[in-house]
Write a protein that holds these residues in place. Structure first.
Motif, PDB file in Angstrom:
ATOM      1  N   PHE A 117       0.828  -1.210   0.000  1.00 49.54           N
ATOM      2  CA  PHE A 117       0.000   0.000   0.000  1.00 49.54           C
ATOM      3  C   PHE A 117       0.861   1.259   0.000  1.00 49.54           C
ATOM      4  N   VAL A 118       1.933   1.239   0.782  1.00 52.56           N
ATOM      5  CA  VAL A 118       2.763   2.438   0.974  1.00 52.56           C
ATOM      6  C   VAL A 118       3.875   2.560  -0.067  1.00 52.56           C
ATOM      7  N   LEU A 119       4.536   1.458  -0.411  1.00 56.65           N
ATOM      8  CA  LEU A 119       5.740   1.527  -1.237  1.00 56.65           C
ATOM      9  C   LEU A 119       5.601   0.944  -2.636  1.00 56.65           C
ATOM     10  N   GLY A 120       4.596   0.146  -2.877  1.00 55.35           N
ATOM     11  CA  GLY A 120       4.457  -0.517  -4.173  1.00 55.35           C
ATOM     12  C   GLY A 120       4.894  -1.964  -4.111  1.00 55.35           C
ATOM     13  N   ARG A 121       4.472  -2.729  -5.094  1.00 57.29           N
ATOM     14  CA  ARG A 121       4.644  -4.188  -5.094  1.00 57.29           C
ATOM     15  C   ARG A 121       6.093  -4.665  -5.062  1.00 57.29           C
ATOM     16  N   PRO A 122       6.988  -4.177  -5.922  1.00 58.30           N
ATOM     17  CA  PRO A 122       8.346  -4.742  -5.904  1.00 58.30           C
ATOM     18  C   PRO A 122       9.028  -4.610  -4.529  1.00 58.30           C
ATOM     19  N   MET A 123       8.975  -3.424  -3.947  1.00 60.58           N
ATOM     20  CA  MET A 123       9.609  -3.225  -2.641  1.00 60.58           C
ATOM     21  C   MET A 123       8.871  -4.023  -1.573  1.00 60.58           C
TER      22      MET A 123
END
Length: 168
Positions: A117-123
């Motif tokens: 939710f906060v950083l995106g899928r890869p991270m």
């Protein structure tokens, strides 16, 4: 100091296990409470289908962990004053392991949900994998390595294996 009886040893084993479960119970209940309130927060409507699915996995795993970690209390009530302490310790030991496994799933899923939710899928995938490895290292790998490296301990140790119960 007099040597403890078999009955005293089982009582001590059960008391030690209950103390361990109290620690785990607090953690899983806090996570479960957080997860129960999450859908009612204003930002939850912005979650993706992946995040909602991850939330459901975390919620159900936290619920399963809670049930398993608290179940020795119900089991104790059912067997109270029936002289079944060895079976109770055996059961509580098994469900504690299962409860910790579900707690690991709940924790990693919660990390995945929030980081996605906060950083995106890869991270999120990288950080969740690191979190999962961290939990496995401290909850499984290091304890098993210590058990192998430190040997059986002395005869008065609580896990001396003097009585083998079903499933051991």
């Amino acid at each position: 100091m007099p040597k403890e009886t078999e009955k005293q040893r089982w009582q001590r084993n059960f008391a030690d296990l209950l103390q361990e479960l109290r620690v785990a119970q607090t953690g899983v209940q806090i996570l479960f409470a957080f997860l129960l309130t999450l859908p009612f927060s204003s930002g939850f409507t912005r979650t993706t289908n992946f995040q909602k699915d991850t939330y459901i996995v975390a919620l159900l795993a936290a619920a399963a962990a809670t049930a398993m970690i608290i179940s020795p209390v119900a089991f104790h009530r059912a067997l109270f004053r029936r002289g079944r302490k060895p079976e109770l310790v055996w059961f509580a030991h098994r469900v504690a392991i299962g409860g910790l496994a579900f707690m690991l799933i709940a924790m990693v899923s919660a990390v995945l949900l929030i980081t996605d939710f906060v950083l995106g899928r890869p991270m999120a995938l990288v950080l969740s994998a690191i979190a999962g490895a961290w939990f496995l290292a401290f909850w499984l790998i290091l304890p098993l390595a210590a058990r192998r490296n430190w040997g059986d301990g002395d005869i008065d140790d609580e896990d001396d294996g003097s009585q083998v119960l079903p499933g051991d």
